[in-house]
Design a protein around this motif. Structure first.
Motif, PDB file in Angstrom:
ATOM      1  N   ALA A 193      -2.379  23.206  -5.330  1.00 22.60           N
ATOM      2  CA  ALA A 193      -3.041  22.252  -5.530  1.00 22.60           C
ATOM      3  C   ALA A 193      -2.777  20.629  -5.444  1.00 22.60           C
ATOM      4  O   ALA A 193      -3.189  20.171  -4.794  1.00 22.60           O
ATOM      5  CB  ALA A 193      -3.612  22.324  -7.066  1.00 22.60           C
ATOM      6  N   ILE A 194      -0.933  20.674  -4.906  1.00 22.83           N
ATOM      7  CA  ILE A 194      -0.653  19.945  -5.012  1.00 22.83           C
ATOM      8  C   ILE A 194      -0.615  18.908  -3.194  1.00 22.83           C
ATOM      9  O   ILE A 194      -0.882  18.459  -2.821  1.00 22.83           O
ATOM     10  CB  ILE A 194       1.067  19.759  -5.491  1.00 22.83           C
ATOM     11  CG1 ILE A 194       0.832  19.769  -6.798  1.00 22.83           C
ATOM     12  CG2 ILE A 194       1.953  18.936  -4.369  1.00 22.83           C
ATOM     13  CD1 ILE A 194       2.603  19.769  -7.210  1.00 22.83           C
ATOM     14  N   PHE A 195      -0.418  20.260  -2.628  1.00 24.42           N
ATOM     15  CA  PHE A 195      -0.775  20.634  -1.006  1.00 24.42           C
ATOM     16  C   PHE A 195      -2.352  19.658  -0.646  1.00 24.42           C
ATOM     17  O   PHE A 195      -1.967  18.772   0.135  1.00 24.42           O
ATOM     18  CB  PHE A 195      -0.527  21.662  -0.357  1.00 24.42           C
ATOM     19  CG  PHE A 195       1.254  21.750  -0.183  1.00 24.42           C
ATOM     20  CD1 PHE A 195       2.150  20.730   0.350  1.00 24.42           C
ATOM     21  CD2 PHE A 195       2.285  22.509  -0.931  1.00 24.42           C
ATOM     22  CE1 PHE A 195       3.034  20.876  -0.120  1.00 24.42           C
ATOM     23  CE2 PHE A 195       3.123  22.282  -1.541  1.00 24.42           C
ATOM     24  CZ  PHE A 195       4.340  21.348  -0.203  1.00 24.42           C
ATOM     25  N   ILE A 196      -3.169  19.799  -1.317  1.00 30.77           N
ATOM     26  CA  ILE A 196      -4.845  20.279  -1.014  1.00 30.77           C
ATOM     27  C   ILE A 196      -4.881  19.270  -1.443  1.00 30.77           C
ATOM     28  O   ILE A 196      -5.335  17.419  -0.786  1.00 30.77           O
ATOM     29  CB  ILE A 196      -5.243  21.424  -1.646  1.00 30.77           C
ATOM     30  CG1 ILE A 196      -5.503  22.468  -1.138  1.00 30.77           C
ATOM     31  CG2 ILE A 196      -6.934  20.823  -1.928  1.00 30.77           C
ATOM     32  CD1 ILE A 196      -6.284  23.855  -1.758  1.00 30.77           C
ATOM     33  N   ALA A 197      -4.179  18.414  -2.204  1.00 30.27           N
ATOM     34  CA  ALA A 197      -4.882  16.784  -3.179  1.00 30.27           C
ATOM     35  C   ALA A 197      -3.763  16.343  -2.492  1.00 30.27           C
ATOM     36  O   ALA A 197      -4.137  14.536  -1.927  1.00 30.27           O
ATOM     37  CB  ALA A 197      -3.985  16.422  -4.506  1.00 30.27           C
ATOM     38  N   ASP A 198      -2.693  16.489  -2.033  1.00 28.43           N
ATOM     39  CA  ASP A 198      -1.366  15.057  -0.271  1.00 28.43           C
ATOM     40  C   ASP A 198      -2.894  15.132   0.106  1.00 28.43           C
ATOM     41  O   ASP A 198      -2.724  14.077   1.205  1.00 28.43           O
ATOM     42  CB  ASP A 198      -0.638  15.786  -0.996  1.00 28.43           C
ATOM     43  CG  ASP A 198       0.774  15.003  -0.219  1.00 28.43           C
ATOM     44  OD1 ASP A 198       0.656  13.798  -0.276  1.00 28.43           O
ATOM     45  OD2 ASP A 198       0.972  15.677   1.093  1.00 28.43           O
ATOM     46  N   PHE A 199      -3.501  16.387   0.792  1.00 31.97           N
ATOM     47  CA  PHE A 199      -4.143  15.243   2.284  1.00 31.97           C
ATOM     48  C   PHE A 199      -5.360  15.033   1.817  1.00 31.97           C
ATOM     49  O   PHE A 199      -5.100  14.021   2.500  1.00 31.97           O
ATOM     50  CB  PHE A 199      -4.679  17.401   3.346  1.00 31.97           C
ATOM     51  CG  PHE A 199      -5.429  17.227   3.449  1.00 31.97           C
ATOM     52  CD1 PHE A 199      -4.992  16.731   4.584  1.00 31.97           C
ATOM     53  CD2 PHE A 199      -6.861  16.925   3.039  1.00 31.97           C
ATOM     54  CE1 PHE A 199      -6.650  16.722   6.146  1.00 31.97           C
ATOM     55  CE2 PHE A 199      -7.961  17.386   4.205  1.00 31.97           C
ATOM     56  CZ  PHE A 199      -7.199  16.928   5.278  1.00 31.97           C
ATOM     57  N   PHE A 200      -5.845  14.797   0.680  1.00 31.00           N
ATOM     58  CA  PHE A 200      -7.251  14.275   0.641  1.00 31.00           C
ATOM     59  C   PHE A 200      -6.246  13.030   1.024  1.00 31.00           C
ATOM     60  O   PHE A 200      -7.381  11.788   0.631  1.00 31.00           O
ATOM     61  CB  PHE A 200      -8.252  14.907  -0.564  1.00 31.00           C
ATOM     62  CG  PHE A 200      -8.818  16.050   0.104  1.00 31.00           C
ATOM     63  CD1 PHE A 200      -9.923  15.633   0.575  1.00 31.00           C
ATOM     64  CD2 PHE A 200      -8.578  17.818  -0.487  1.00 31.00           C
ATOM     65  CE1 PHE A 200     -10.930  17.666   0.868  1.00 31.00           C
ATOM     66  CE2 PHE A 200      -8.902  18.274  -0.181  1.00 31.00           C
ATOM     67  CZ  PHE A 200     -10.130  18.325   0.758  1.00 31.00           C
ATOM     68  N   LEU A 201      -5.702  12.876  -0.445  1.00 30.02           N
ATOM     69  CA  LEU A 201      -4.972  11.566  -0.912  1.00 30.02           C
ATOM     70  C   LEU A 201      -4.555  10.781   0.393  1.00 30.02           C
ATOM     71  O   LEU A 201      -5.115   9.520   0.653  1.00 30.02           O
ATOM     72  CB  LEU A 201      -4.252  11.176  -2.180  1.00 30.02           C
ATOM     73  CG  LEU A 201      -4.687  11.976  -3.335  1.00 30.02           C
ATOM     74  CD1 LEU A 201      -3.202  12.327  -4.201  1.00 30.02           C
ATOM     75  CD2 LEU A 201      -5.329  10.580  -3.796  1.00 30.02           C
TER      76      LEU A 201
ATOM     77  N   SER B   2       0.288  -1.079  -0.133  1.00 34.98           N
ATOM     78  CA  SER B   2      -0.041  -0.274  -0.067  1.00 34.98           C
ATOM     79  C   SER B   2       0.460   1.418  -0.126  1.00 34.98           C
ATOM     80  O   SER B   2       0.498   2.302  -0.524  1.00 34.98           O
ATOM     81  CB  SER B   2      -1.152  -0.144   1.549  1.00 34.98           C
ATOM     82  OG  SER B   2      -0.180  -0.024   2.425  1.00 34.98           O
ATOM     83  N   ASP B   3       2.136   1.372   0.548  1.00 33.49           N
ATOM     84  CA  ASP B   3       2.470   1.996   0.670  1.00 33.49           C
ATOM     85  C   ASP B   3       3.967   2.450  -0.649  1.00 33.49           C
ATOM     86  O   ASP B   3       3.420   3.525  -0.851  1.00 33.49           O
ATOM     87  CB  ASP B   3       4.243   2.399   1.284  1.00 33.49           C
ATOM     88  CG  ASP B   3       3.682   2.004   2.888  1.00 33.49           C
ATOM     89  OD1 ASP B   3       2.728   2.500   3.231  1.00 33.49           O
ATOM     90  OD2 ASP B   3       4.021   0.773   3.568  1.00 33.49           O
ATOM     91  N   ILE B   4       3.590   1.570  -1.224  1.00 34.44           N
ATOM     92  CA  ILE B   4       4.392   2.082  -2.886  1.00 34.44           C
ATOM     93  C   ILE B   4       3.029   2.233  -3.563  1.00 34.44           C
ATOM     94  O   ILE B   4       3.565   3.411  -4.667  1.00 34.44           O
ATOM     95  CB  ILE B   4       5.157   0.647  -3.156  1.00 34.44           C
ATOM     96  CG1 ILE B   4       6.174   0.293  -2.167  1.00 34.44           C
ATOM     97  CG2 ILE B   4       5.704   0.506  -4.658  1.00 34.44           C
ATOM     98  CD1 ILE B   4       7.365   0.929  -2.242  1.00 34.44           C
ATOM     99  N   PHE B   5       2.053   1.805  -3.632  1.00 33.97           N
ATOM    100  CA  PHE B   5       0.406   2.434  -3.940  1.00 33.97           C
ATOM    101  C   PHE B   5       0.554   3.771  -3.693  1.00 33.97           C
ATOM    102  O   PHE B   5       0.413   3.725  -4.718  1.00 33.97           O
ATOM    103  CB  PHE B   5      -0.244   1.415  -3.751  1.00 33.97           C
ATOM    104  CG  PHE B   5      -1.926   1.882  -4.237  1.00 33.97           C
ATOM    105  CD1 PHE B   5      -1.686   1.735  -5.477  1.00 33.97           C
ATOM    106  CD2 PHE B   5      -2.541   2.450  -4.070  1.00 33.97           C
ATOM    107  CE1 PHE B   5      -3.349   2.183  -6.660  1.00 33.97           C
ATOM    108  CE2 PHE B   5      -3.774   2.911  -4.743  1.00 33.97           C
ATOM    109  CZ  PHE B   5      -4.041   3.273  -5.307  1.00 33.97           C
ATOM    110  N   ALA B   6       0.663   4.314  -2.427  1.00 32.47           N
ATOM    111  CA  ALA B   6       0.483   5.343  -2.876  1.00 32.47           C
ATOM    112  C   ALA B   6       1.129   6.273  -3.636  1.00 32.47           C
ATOM    113  O   ALA B   6       1.248   7.082  -3.588  1.00 32.47           O
ATOM    114  CB  ALA B   6       0.892   5.882  -0.533  1.00 32.47           C
TER     115      ALA B   6
END
Length: 329
Positions: free
Chosen positions: A303-311, A255-259
């Motif tokens: 947008a990168i940091f926002i997307a990083d939070f949600f992911l 799961s870590d590699i997938f993330a």
């Protein structure tokens, strides 16, 4: 024609269309024509002369990129345009409307030419976090957990985010400046006159290239970060490489590699789509190109940091903590 108030001249393989006053000039470089025959090119010249003449008489032909609504922030309109562009790219990709040659050209620009700076950055990031983790964990007698914690931190957050930040500064700014220059010099309008969709020809190859190259760069940067950590821990803190690698192998899961891969793909799509959309909606000549480039990089980073939070919330929220326990055994 002789009776027309518009002039068309060809110099060095480049077609230049202008009025006698010289206030509007459109240039189409051969490499932006695609595989266009002479008949289509002649048709383009006639239509472009008509368009320029209409403007000289007071009419205004549609430019297909100017978005202005009173009372609405420009960044919001551009964001909506970026979302529409992403949808178009997805649809055209599944329909097979891909310029393979352009994709390969962009891949060479995004991948190999960005590898050195990404590897150098990840190397020092890995060493910095090795200093912090190893020193504190050694005081607690948890030296065996250093490798696992480093591997989890690098794979889940540090490597994809830092790689994306580097690419936003290098590739995002280049895309916004390139397409912005094409926009203000009316090369994008010329593509439309040639019945060539700018999204097919310019945007889709860049989005695909970033979505493919960024995960590969992230994996290589992860390997570089772990290698730098192993080297520093062995030379400075007398922690053997086998301790770091064994702890990392026990802590890392699929799961870590997938993330790592998923975040890199999403970040690559964000960088390319935002930069291309900002470039294609540039106005105001050279000043507008500079403003669009700066704005594209800033919006991409946010947008990168926002997307990083949600992911991260979607992938790791509620996940078990067995990884840390495994690396301490």
């Amino acid at each position: 024609s002789g009776s027309s108030s518009c002039l068309a001249r060809r110099c060095g393989g480049v077609l230049t269309l202008s009025r006698p006053s010289g206030r509007r000039t459109a240039t189409l470089h051969p490499r932006n024509r695609g595989n266009v025959g002479r008949e289509e090119y002649s048709s383009y010249r006639r239509r472009r002369e008509w368009d320029t003449c209409a403007r000289s008489r007071g009419g205004e032909a549609g430019t297909g990129g100017e978005i202005e609504v009173a009372g609405v922030p420009k960044w919001l309109l551009r964001s909506c345009f970026a979302l529409v562009t992403v949808g178009q790219v997805v649809v055209k990709t599944f329909r097979g409307k891909i310029h393979v040659r352009n994709v390969l050209e962009q891949l060479s620009n995004v991948g190999p030419k960005s590898l050195s700076v990404c590897l150098l950055t990840s190397c020092f990031v890995g060493m910095v976090f090795t200093i912090q983790f190893t020193r504190e964990f050694a005081r607690l007698g948890l030296t065996k957990a250093v490798g696992g914690v480093l591997a989890l931190a690098l794979s889940r957050e540090l490597v994809p985010v830092i790689t994306a930040v580097i690419m936003a500064g290098r590739i995002g700014s280049a895309y916004a400046a390139e397409l912005g220059t094409m926009r203000v010099s009316e090369q994008i309008d010329s593509l439309r006159m040639l019945s060539t969709d700018p999204v097919d020809y310019l945007v889709t190859p860049r989005v695909i290239a970033c979505a493919i190259a960024l995960p590969l760069l992230a994996i290589l940067c992860f390997a570089m970060g772990i290698s730098a950590s192993v080297l520093l821990a062995d030379l400075v803190y007398d922690v053997g490489p086998n301790v770091i690698l064994d702890s990392a192998s026990k802590a890392l899961q699929k799961s870590d590699i997938f993330a790592l891969i998923l975040k890199s793909v999403v970040f690559g799509a964000i960088i390319s789509s935002v930069s291309c959309s900002w470039g294609m909606t540039t106005q105001g000549g050279a000043k507008g190109v500079g403003e669009s480039t700066t704005s594209a990089v800033v919006i991409s980073l946010v947008a990168i940091f926002i997307a990083d939070f949600f992911l991260s919330f979607a992938i790791f929220q509620g996940a078990s903590s067995e990884s840390i326990k495994a690396c301490m055994v």
